[in-house]
Design an enzyme around this catalytic site. Sequence first.
Site, PDB file in Angstrom:
ATOM      1  N   GLU A   1     -20.893  23.914 -14.540  1.00 30.79           N
ATOM      2  CA  GLU A   1     -20.539  23.272 -15.818  1.00 30.79           C
ATOM      3  C   GLU A   1     -20.884  24.202 -16.986  1.00 30.79           C
ATOM      4  O   GLU A   1     -21.660  23.864 -17.885  1.00 30.79           O
ATOM      5  CB  GLU A   1     -21.204  21.895 -15.946  1.00 30.79           C
ATOM      6  CG  GLU A   1     -20.699  20.942 -14.882  1.00 30.79           C
ATOM      7  CD  GLU A   1     -21.036  19.465 -15.084  1.00 30.79           C
ATOM      8  OE1 GLU A   1     -21.843  19.127 -15.963  1.00 30.79           O
ATOM      9  OE2 GLU A   1     -20.458  18.648 -14.342  1.00 30.79           O
TER      10      GLU A   1
ATOM     11  N   TYR B   1     -16.020  12.456 -12.482  1.00 30.60           N
ATOM     12  CA  TYR B   1     -16.753  11.258 -12.071  1.00 30.60           C
ATOM     13  C   TYR B   1     -15.959  10.013 -12.455  1.00 30.60           C
ATOM     14  O   TYR B   1     -15.271  10.002 -13.490  1.00 30.60           O
ATOM     15  CB  TYR B   1     -18.128  11.218 -12.747  1.00 30.60           C
ATOM     16  CG  TYR B   1     -19.106  12.201 -12.138  1.00 30.60           C
ATOM     17  CD1 TYR B   1     -19.781  11.880 -10.963  1.00 30.60           C
ATOM     18  CD2 TYR B   1     -19.339  13.448 -12.719  1.00 30.60           C
ATOM     19  CE1 TYR B   1     -20.677  12.772 -10.380  1.00 30.60           C
ATOM     20  CE2 TYR B   1     -20.238  14.343 -12.145  1.00 30.60           C
ATOM     21  CZ  TYR B   1     -20.894  14.003 -10.976  1.00 30.60           C
ATOM     22  OH  TYR B   1     -21.777  14.877 -10.384  1.00 30.60           O
TER      23      TYR B   1
ATOM     24  N   GLU C   1     -17.899  18.253  -7.619  1.00 30.09           N
ATOM     25  CA  GLU C   1     -18.654  17.050  -8.011  1.00 30.09           C
ATOM     26  C   GLU C   1     -17.647  15.923  -8.233  1.00 30.09           C
ATOM     27  O   GLU C   1     -16.747  16.046  -9.070  1.00 30.09           O
ATOM     28  CB  GLU C   1     -19.478  17.286  -9.291  1.00 30.09           C
ATOM     29  CG  GLU C   1     -20.691  18.162  -9.053  1.00 30.09           C
ATOM     30  CD  GLU C   1     -21.625  18.281 -10.244  1.00 30.09           C
ATOM     31  OE1 GLU C   1     -21.739  17.308 -11.030  1.00 30.09           O
ATOM     32  OE2 GLU C   1     -22.241  19.358 -10.387  1.00 30.09           O
TER      33      GLU C   1
ATOM     34  N   GLN D   1     -24.070  12.315  -4.977  1.00 31.35           N
ATOM     35  CA  GLN D   1     -24.763  13.351  -4.236  1.00 31.35           C
ATOM     36  C   GLN D   1     -25.186  12.766  -2.883  1.00 31.35           C
ATOM     37  O   GLN D   1     -25.097  11.551  -2.683  1.00 31.35           O
ATOM     38  CB  GLN D   1     -25.972  13.817  -5.010  1.00 31.35           C
ATOM     39  CG  GLN D   1     -25.599  14.447  -6.354  1.00 31.35           C
ATOM     40  CD  GLN D   1     -26.760  15.223  -6.995  1.00 31.35           C
ATOM     41  OE1 GLN D   1     -27.828  15.359  -6.419  1.00 31.35           O
ATOM     42  NE2 GLN D   1     -26.542  15.724  -8.206  1.00 31.35           N
TER      43      GLN D   1
END
Length: 507
Positions: A188, A256, A311, A360
């Site tokens: 990121e 996300y 992610e 995670q």
Amino acid sequence: MAMLMFAAQLSFAQQNVIAINVQDAKYTINKNIYGHFAEHLGHCIYDGFYVGDTSKTIPNTNGVRNDIIAALKKLKVGTLRWPGGCFADTYHWKDGIGPKNKRPAIVNKWWGGVTEDNSFGTHDFLNMCEQIEATPYLAGNIGSGTVQELIDWVQYVSSDNKNPMSDLRKSNGREKPWNVKFWGVGNEAWGCGGNMVPEYYVNEYRKYATFMTDWTNSDKIFRIASGSNSADYHWTETIMKNIPANMVEGVALHHYSVIDWGAKGPSTTFNEQQYFTIMQRALFMDSLVIKHSAIMDKYDPQKKVALVVDEWGGWYEVEPGTNPGFLYQQNTMRDAMIAGITLNIFHNHADRVRMANLAQAVNVLQAVILTNKEKMILTPTYHVMEMYNVHQNATMLPVTIKTNDYVFDNQKLPAVSVSASKDKDGVTHISLVNIDANKIQNITINVNGAKYNNVSGSILTSKKLQDHNSFDNPLTITPAAFNDVKLAANTLQVKLPPFSVVVLTLK
Ligand code: AHR
């Protein structure tokens, strides 16, 4: 009579229709799509994976819980990404090698300001990957580290020649290198990894990538550029335009499923509006993959560079009473829906998406495993990933779908999601998800170019969307045999209950 005809037409109109086109199969579903992520965050590593080799109450191997090793081995994990996340760009790997009592203690400034004693370091992680049979993916620190530090790490873990780093590794008890192939060049970089603009990051990337040569003389090193935050297409465009093709093997993407960063909503006591919004966010992954891939196609029409979704997952408020910096949340049937539809999206874009890492693995965000002292439970997300792992390294079968809508409050989403593959033994697997919170979906599936004699299946569902496994009731949600399917030659009739995931096996 008229009424009966009307009813028959209505049920026909409500039929979902899927076509699976075996003759168009071309791409392999990379096992690494089934990757996970283990950050030094909350109780992912400490009191999650790692309880220390002095633990008397929890059976472990060199400090790593044996029950977690067994569960993750069964899951068939692809790559395991470590040590972050945001933590990666603060991590100095030399702090985590050598005698544990001599390692410096630092403050984990991103996650709760807790003391990080560095007792879990490079050897612990890479040995653990060997036990789990996962492929390590190390995230390099380019935010607060140096080029020298990163190339020393590459050499430490992968060099078999005589040099200062392999000598150091040997003096720390590991003779043979682990040969780490996958490396993240920062995390990121647009945010916690340095707040860079992409035009600046590409130069940093090029500098680091130049020196990350392959020390193994075997498989080439696989460098992954820090990628876009969801729909930041300019980031991907700048990377693809300015990094020469021979300097990058993968480009990352983080997305996300979150309702609103300021009001994320609870993990178990959510309402249907919140459920619907999370489904919308999760399905958005399809559009993200299509658009980022289209940009990559412009610069890399041969699809040499992988899109690495390192992610992804649902992100809610932390469980009441837990440290807000630890991101600990429960995992319900809603998460099973996210997992099912997201993996279907990755399968259907197997040409470009060749690695992904759920955020995670243990005790953080959309975890597959939760622990509480000596107890360990498997979440609904775990079960979906295990049911789906039959697709690993199989040939993706292209699908087309005409689906009913899942309607809520005048908004609609496609109710049914599907993907299919054929494995090396010729067995076909079809994974189906019905995200509709209330309605059964009847589905006709035509498999063009194949005939089968036998179908079997497994299903994950529950009474309520909010249901979850807890430490007191760890088996509330587990896969069961699925029988609501009929096969005639190459056509299947399937009945999917509301909020369910089904995997069919056809022989
Ligand atoms: O997964 C939690 C955090 O989310 C990671 O550390 C970071 O990369 C992302 O913003």
